[in-house]
Scaffold this active site. Structure first.
Site, PDB file in Angstrom:
ATOM      1  N   GLN A 180       1.825   3.748  -1.330  1.00  0.00           N
ATOM      2  CA  GLN A 180       1.323   5.113  -1.519  1.00  0.00           C
ATOM      3  C   GLN A 180       2.421   6.154  -1.296  1.00  0.00           C
ATOM      4  OE1 GLN A 180      -1.523   4.576   1.921  1.00  0.00           O
ATOM      5  NE2 GLN A 180      -0.911   6.670   2.382  1.00  0.00           N
ATOM      6  N   CYS A 196      -4.437   6.744   0.502  1.00  0.00           N
ATOM      7  CA  CYS A 196      -4.967   5.409   0.814  1.00  0.00           C
ATOM      8  C   CYS A 196      -6.397   5.239   0.299  1.00  0.00           C
ATOM      9  CB  CYS A 196      -4.919   5.178   2.316  1.00  0.00           C
ATOM     10  SG  CYS A 196      -5.803   6.418   3.266  1.00  0.00           S
ATOM     11  N   HIS A 198      -7.857   5.704   7.948  1.00  0.00           N
ATOM     12  CA  HIS A 198      -7.053   5.031   6.917  1.00  0.00           C
ATOM     13  C   HIS A 198      -7.938   4.066   6.116  1.00  0.00           C
ATOM     14  CE1 HIS A 198      -3.562   3.532   4.926  1.00  0.00           C
ATOM     15  NE2 HIS A 198      -3.580   2.347   5.508  1.00  0.00           N
TER      16      HIS A 198
END
Lengths: 72, 214
Positions: B19, B25, B162
């Site tokens: 990323q 993410c 995340h």
């Protein structure tokens, strides 16, 4: 040039902090399969910088999984 | 349930992506699940466009962050088809949304489920086997220092921050663990993957679990 030096100084401090963290985290890794912590490409970032750059997801509250549906 | 299951063995999981310095993410996780479920359905495994989700999922904030639930809701509600990555490449920055006509080929998300499996990780294993790779949200603060191995400590479940993709599990050895694909490149962790002990909702892996239907 002064800015560059200041940035390098900060990076070195973050790196030193990371090294201390690694020692603490690894002290719990007693089995061969246990996680290992150490220097990687994020080591010169502060924890705050790391969060700001890479940890940007948010979660919506999900309902608990209720298992198999029963049929009437 | 088999003692060990890994969707990579069925060749339905794409390679690890990076990323870069962009909080995307959530888009990688959603796109990863979608392309895998599509491949499980018998279609050729194809990298779909993360940048399309990043630019066009208007309820999210592009590189400044987002939620897998919101991205999947957007895909379901709009019926937008995800085009191949080659047609809408990743740039690691938020851009203007490119629209494609409905006649243009792509993959649409028909539906999705989102559940909290905390305390039910065995049911989550079953879900993974039945539904394909799962998009989950974790607390990845301690992953800054991770090199490899199975995470068993120092991973709280208090602050979800995340998004990643659960692609398998292994309960054969001494420590049962989840096999999780991250989006920080193949040089991070175990060739881009992280292993997390099953049980105890480590890293909050079971708190927010989404399965995609295409």
């Amino acid at each position: 040039e002064a800015e560059g030096e200041e940035s390098n100084r900060r990076r070195r401090l973050h790196f030193q902090d990371a090294t201390k963290r690694h020692a603490y985290l690894n002290s719990f890794s007693t089995l061969p399969q246990s996680a290992k912590y150490g220097v990687n490409r994020f080591s010169d970032l502060s924890q705050h910088e790391f969060r700001e750059l890479y940890l940007r997801a948010s979660a919506d509250t999900a309902p608990p999984f209720s298992g198999l549906k029963t049929q009437r | 349930l088999p003692g060990k299951f890994d969707w990579r063995d069925k060749a339905v999981v794409a390679t690890v992506q990076n990323q870069e310095a962009c909080g995307s993410c959530w888009a990688f996780s959603v796109v990863g699940a979608t392309q895998s479920v599509r491949a499980i359905g018998g279609w050729r495994l194809q990298q779909l466009s993360v940048q399309q989700v990043l630019d066009c999922s208007f309820r999210n904030n592009g590189c400044s962050g987002g939620s897998t639930f919101q991205a999947l809701s957007w895909l379901k509600q709009t019926g937008v088809k995800l085009v191949p990555q080659s047609e809408y490449p990743y740039k690691a920055k938020t851009g203007i949304c490119h629209f494609f006509p409905q006649s243009h080929g792509g993959v649409a998300v028909r539906n999705f489920t989102s559940h909290d499996f905390s305390g039910q990780e065995e049911a989550m294993m079953s879900h993974l086997v039945e539904r394909g790779p799962l998009a989950v949200i974790v607390d990845a603060v301690s992953w800054q220092d991770y090199l490899g191995g199975i995470i068993q400590h120092h991973c709280s479940s208090k602050w979800a921050n995340h998004a990643v993709l659960v692609v398998g599990y292994d309960t054969v050895g001494d420590i049962p663990y989840w096999i999780v694909q991250n989006s920080w490149g193949a040089s991070w962790g175990n060739e881009g993957y992280v292993y997390i002990k099953i049980g105890g909702n480590l890293c909050g892996i079971a708190d927010s679990v989404a399965a995609v239907i295409v």
